[in-house]
Design a protein around this motif. Sequence first.
Motif, mmCIF file in Angstrom:
data_model
loop_
_atom_site.group_PDB
_atom_site.id
_atom_site.type_symbol
_atom_site.label_atom_id
_atom_site.label_comp_id
_atom_site.label_asym_id
_atom_site.label_seq_id
_atom_site.Cartn_x
_atom_site.Cartn_y
_atom_site.Cartn_z
ATOM 1 N N GLY A 1 0.825 -1.200 0.000
ATOM 2 C CA GLY A 1 0.000 0.000 0.000
ATOM 3 C C GLY A 1 0.857 1.247 0.000
ATOM 4 N N PRO A 2 0.210 2.381 -0.322
ATOM 5 C CA PRO A 2 0.982 3.629 -0.408
ATOM 6 C C PRO A 2 1.492 4.094 0.960
ATOM 7 C CG PRO A 2 -1.360 4.054 -0.615
ATOM 8 C CD PRO A 2 -1.228 2.588 -0.614
ATOM 9 N N LEU A 3 2.650 4.780 0.856
ATOM 10 C CA LEU A 3 3.247 5.349 2.057
ATOM 11 C C LEU A 3 2.632 6.719 2.317
ATOM 12 C CD1 LEU A 3 6.948 4.396 1.373
ATOM 13 C CD2 LEU A 3 5.360 3.258 2.895
ATOM 14 N N GLY A 4 2.674 7.120 3.511
ATOM 15 C CA GLY A 4 2.053 8.394 3.856
ATOM 16 C C GLY A 4 2.804 9.584 3.278
ATOM 17 N N ASN A 5 4.090 9.474 3.140
ATOM 18 C CA ASN A 5 4.922 10.594 2.688
ATOM 19 C C ASN A 5 5.858 10.092 1.578
ATOM 20 O OD1 ASN A 5 6.815 12.712 2.405
ATOM 21 N ND2 ASN A 5 6.451 13.347 4.532
ATOM 22 N N PRO A 6 5.953 10.809 0.428
ATOM 23 C CA PRO A 6 6.822 10.357 -0.686
ATOM 24 C C PRO A 6 8.286 10.209 -0.273
ATOM 25 C CG PRO A 6 5.340 12.087 -1.400
ATOM 26 C CD PRO A 6 5.179 12.015 0.089
ATOM 27 N N LYS A 7 8.718 10.946 0.714
ATOM 28 C CA LYS A 7 10.122 10.844 1.120
ATOM 29 C C LYS A 7 10.446 9.450 1.663
ATOM 30 C CE LYS A 7 11.058 15.705 2.078
ATOM 31 N NZ LYS A 7 11.524 16.684 3.085
ATOM 32 N N TYR A 8 9.401 8.808 2.232
ATOM 33 C CA TYR A 8 9.652 7.453 2.743
ATOM 34 C C TYR A 8 10.112 6.511 1.620
ATOM 35 C CZ TYR A 8 7.326 8.807 7.130
ATOM 36 O OH TYR A 8 6.995 9.411 8.305
ATOM 37 N N GLN A 9 9.503 6.686 0.477
ATOM 38 C CA GLN A 9 9.887 5.848 -0.667
ATOM 39 C C GLN A 9 11.335 6.110 -1.073
ATOM 40 O OE1 GLN A 9 7.414 6.438 -4.114
ATOM 41 N NE2 GLN A 9 7.953 4.444 -4.987
ATOM 42 N N SER A 10 11.716 7.406 -1.069
ATOM 43 C CA SER A 10 13.108 7.745 -1.392
ATOM 44 C C SER A 10 14.057 7.165 -0.355
ATOM 45 C CB SER A 10 13.268 9.268 -1.470
ATOM 46 O OG SER A 10 14.621 9.612 -1.686
ATOM 47 N N TYR A 11 13.699 7.256 0.923
ATOM 48 C CA TYR A 11 14.553 6.697 1.977
ATOM 49 C C TYR A 11 14.685 5.173 1.830
ATOM 50 C CZ TYR A 11 14.000 11.225 4.322
ATOM 51 O OH TYR A 11 13.997 12.555 4.629
ATOM 52 N N ALA A 12 13.591 4.539 1.460
ATOM 53 C CA ALA A 12 13.635 3.095 1.275
ATOM 54 C C ALA A 12 14.601 2.727 0.143
ATOM 55 C CB ALA A 12 12.242 2.562 0.982
ATOM 56 N N GLY A 13 14.608 3.563 -0.940
ATOM 57 C CA GLY A 13 15.558 3.313 -2.042
ATOM 58 C C GLY A 13 16.989 3.448 -1.574
ATOM 59 N N ASP A 14 17.254 4.480 -0.746
ATOM 60 C CA ASP A 14 18.615 4.661 -0.227
ATOM 61 C C ASP A 14 19.027 3.472 0.630
ATOM 62 O OD1 ASP A 14 18.726 7.074 -1.512
ATOM 63 O OD2 ASP A 14 18.184 8.263 0.264
ATOM 64 N N ILE A 15 18.052 2.991 1.454
ATOM 65 C CA ILE A 15 18.370 1.829 2.303
ATOM 66 C C ILE A 15 18.702 0.618 1.434
ATOM 67 C CG2 ILE A 15 17.392 0.207 3.956
ATOM 68 C CD1 ILE A 15 15.741 2.564 5.076
ATOM 69 N N ARG A 16 17.926 0.424 0.361
ATOM 70 C CA ARG A 16 18.173 -0.729 -0.512
ATOM 71 C C ARG A 16 19.548 -0.637 -1.182
ATOM 72 N NH1 ARG A 16 18.197 -1.062 -5.547
ATOM 73 N NH2 ARG A 16 17.165 0.958 -5.814
ATOM 74 N N GLU A 17 19.901 0.558 -1.729
ATOM 75 C CA GLU A 17 21.189 0.723 -2.403
ATOM 76 C C GLU A 17 22.347 0.533 -1.432
ATOM 77 O OE1 GLU A 17 21.264 4.465 -4.356
ATOM 78 O OE2 GLU A 17 19.772 3.902 -5.885
ATOM 79 N N SER A 18 22.209 1.113 -0.228
ATOM 80 C CA SER A 18 23.284 0.960 0.760
ATOM 81 C C SER A 18 23.421 -0.496 1.173
ATOM 82 C CB SER A 18 22.990 1.839 1.985
ATOM 83 O OG SER A 18 22.958 3.194 1.615
ATOM 84 N N GLY A 19 22.292 -1.166 1.355
ATOM 85 C CA GLY A 19 22.353 -2.574 1.714
ATOM 86 C C GLY A 19 22.980 -3.412 0.615
ATOM 87 N N GLN A 20 22.649 -3.088 -0.649
ATOM 88 C CA GLN A 20 23.232 -3.835 -1.779
ATOM 89 C C GLN A 20 24.739 -3.611 -1.861
ATOM 90 O OE1 GLN A 20 21.331 -5.951 -3.820
ATOM 91 N NE2 GLN A 20 23.433 -6.604 -4.327
ATOM 92 N N HIS A 21 25.138 -2.357 -1.634
ATOM 93 C CA HIS A 21 26.572 -2.054 -1.654
ATOM 94 C C HIS A 21 27.292 -2.822 -0.559
ATOM 95 C CE1 HIS A 21 30.290 0.138 -2.015
ATOM 96 N NE2 HIS A 21 30.213 0.504 -0.727
ATOM 97 N N LEU A 22 26.685 -2.823 0.634
ATOM 98 C CA LEU A 22 27.290 -3.549 1.744
ATOM 99 C C LEU A 22 27.328 -5.040 1.449
ATOM 100 C CD1 LEU A 22 28.477 -3.471 4.571
ATOM 101 C CD2 LEU A 22 26.159 -3.552 5.501
ATOM 102 N N LEU A 23 26.318 -5.552 0.796
ATOM 103 C CA LEU A 23 26.290 -6.975 0.455
ATOM 104 C C LEU A 23 27.396 -7.315 -0.550
ATOM 105 C CD1 LEU A 23 24.894 -9.707 0.731
ATOM 106 C CD2 LEU A 23 23.370 -9.040 -1.140
ATOM 107 N N ASN A 24 27.577 -6.414 -1.510
ATOM 108 C CA ASN A 24 28.662 -6.642 -2.473
ATOM 109 C C ASN A 24 30.015 -6.697 -1.766
ATOM 110 O OD1 ASN A 24 26.869 -6.717 -4.608
ATOM 111 N ND2 ASN A 24 27.087 -4.522 -5.074
ATOM 112 N N LEU A 25 30.229 -5.788 -0.812
ATOM 113 C CA LEU A 25 31.492 -5.790 -0.061
ATOM 114 C C LEU A 25 31.654 -7.092 0.705
ATOM 115 C CD1 LEU A 25 31.633 -2.130 1.347
ATOM 116 C CD2 LEU A 25 32.804 -3.066 -0.649
ATOM 117 N N ILE A 26 30.573 -7.506 1.321
ATOM 118 C CA ILE A 26 30.638 -8.751 2.096
ATOM 119 C C ILE A 26 30.910 -9.934 1.177
ATOM 120 C CG2 ILE A 26 29.259 -10.335 3.483
ATOM 121 C CD1 ILE A 26 27.905 -7.883 4.724
#
Length: 709
Positions: free
Chosen positions: A498-523
């Motif tokens: 379902g939709p998020l209350g604030n569009p910024k949440y979606q942007s933050y979720a993207g940042d979390i995903r990219e950072s997690g992917q980068h960390l996974l690549n390092l690992i």
Amino acid sequence: MKTLQSAFVPPVLSALAALAAVYAVSGARSSGQIIAGLACLGAAGTAAAFAYRAQSHARQQADRLAQLEHIAAASTDWTWATDRALRFTHLSAKFEAAFGFPPSRVIGQTCDVLMSEENDPGEIAQHRADLRAQHSFRDVTYQSRRADGRPIWVRVSGVPVVDERGAFNGYRGVASDVTAQFLAEEAARAAQSQLVELTDSIPGAVVQIRHDEAGLQILFVSAGIESLYGVDKAQAYDIEKLIANIHHDDVDRMGAEMEAAYHAHRNFHLEYRIVVDGKVKWIRAQAVAHVERSGSVVWNGLLTDISRLKTAEAKLREQQDRYERAVRASRDGVWDYDLRTDTLYYSERCYELLGVTPDVLGDKTATFIERVHPHDRERLRETIRGHIKAGTPYDVEVRIAVGDLPDTWPEGKCELRWFRLRAETERDGQGQAVRIAGILSNIDELKRQERELIAARERAELANKSKTEFLANMSHELRTPLNAVIGFAEVIEGELLGPLGNPKYQSYAGDIRESGQHLLNLINDILDHAKIEAGRRELHEEWLLLPDLIKGTVRLVRERAVDRNLTLNVLPADELPRVFADQRGLKQILLNLLTNAIKFTPEGGEVTVGVQASGNGVWIEVTDTGIGIASEDIDKAMSPFGQANNWLTRQHEGTGLGLALCKQLAELHGGRLDLESELERGTRVRVTLPAERLEKAAAEQAQATAKSA
């Protein structure tokens, strides 16, 4: 002649008187008739007198010629005679024996008919002038030809012949065949010339010196004296000029030694100095003595310049002196083993290192080997045998007992120290070893440090292994929650629930995903590195098409290149065979190389990837126009967790494992990774896989294996 006149004139006069009486008795008509008759009778008498005189002279000449013939018959010479025109009128029988043809062939001709063209024109012209001048001549030699064409050399002597009135009547003389003598003299002259040339070519100067009661005299000297003494060869026969060049400190010694050799009738061997153009030279004089009947001594010898030898000897003495000082100051001992006498020489330092006195150690090898630890003796003997027989290096480390040996040695306890023995062998002309010289070094402290280093290395390897295992375990532990973080971030970013209350949440979720992917690549990189170091990274090999692999990998990074305004080129390749390799491993290599190239290439640059097969295998190459790496930083960049010392690289994140992993993965495939780079110019990385991984090479290898089976 007077006797002949006294015997001949009176009868003629008596005849004239009788004729006059006849005329008177017969009643001559006049005195004129009587006088006329007397005149006729007188003329007849005079003619008869001259005829008799000519006959007598001819007989005398014949007698003299006969005497010459008798003399010539007893030798190899022949007689000859000419007339006023210098034409031969007589040649005795020995002429034919010499020339091989009869005298009649040249009778009536001049001597020119016998002279060949090989004669010296000047000498022949002078001889002809003497003949025309009617001079006596002696021992004139000229070349002629025998009947068979062989050369003959003739020596001629002659005197002019005149009659009673002094008129020239020709020549009389003797001649002889001197061919053998001439050829012998020519051979002697040639030998003399060759001898002179030989002596002139010998380094140094060949000399012949006579010493008699009058003093020294130079009999012969070769041209080498000019370079030795700086004087002309002709001047060198003046011994005073040579003596004047001798160094003033050596003159008296030279004179005394020469006098001693003269009185003892012996050879001499001298070394002295001379001064030539202000420079000092060392000369060696060696001569063999020959004693003449008169008591004079003639020395035949050689003078040589030994200045270089003296300089070398001085340098050698200087080096020996330095060597001896160095040996005395060295921490090593020097030893010298004479194989012919089985004796050992030790320097003082050897005794100090072994803690013994010379009388204890002695000079025999058995005494030394007795001090070597029993477990090391055979190794020492093998080293010595191999060095002597095969020329293998004499370099061995053994344990040696120092100080006094106990009576129970080697079972008894004794202080042992590690020593290193190094040596070289001297051989004779037949290649047989005669001496071994070497050094004895105390390496006990080095051995202790070596043991400590080995222990430290083992501890480091253990620690590294522990670190690797820790990283591997931590990577596994981190990947599980990290995958959950990435997964939930994707759910939130995609608003799957379902939709998020604030569009910024979606942007933050993207940042979390990219950072997690980068960390996974390092690992993942850390985990792969740990597996490779631990030897647990396995290759899952299959037949791959490299162009497809490259296209798929380029597709993953193209968007990143576009974002950085970079040109990403893929070079066309010829038809390539399939490659037997680990797909994930090759893709990781190519992805790491492209990622690095894009990361370190400034905006507007280019990144190029190409692939090519050859007889040596197949290579994949990634080239960029980026910031480059300094030559001194390349090794560091290739090592695990290493990064170049470039402030620009610090602007980018990374563990420093990218290139190291690429290199390790290439080597797991039996290949290699080569990197070339230059600051501000860019980098080229090439990964090469061996030819046996190509499909064609593998098929050929399988066929060859089948045939051999």
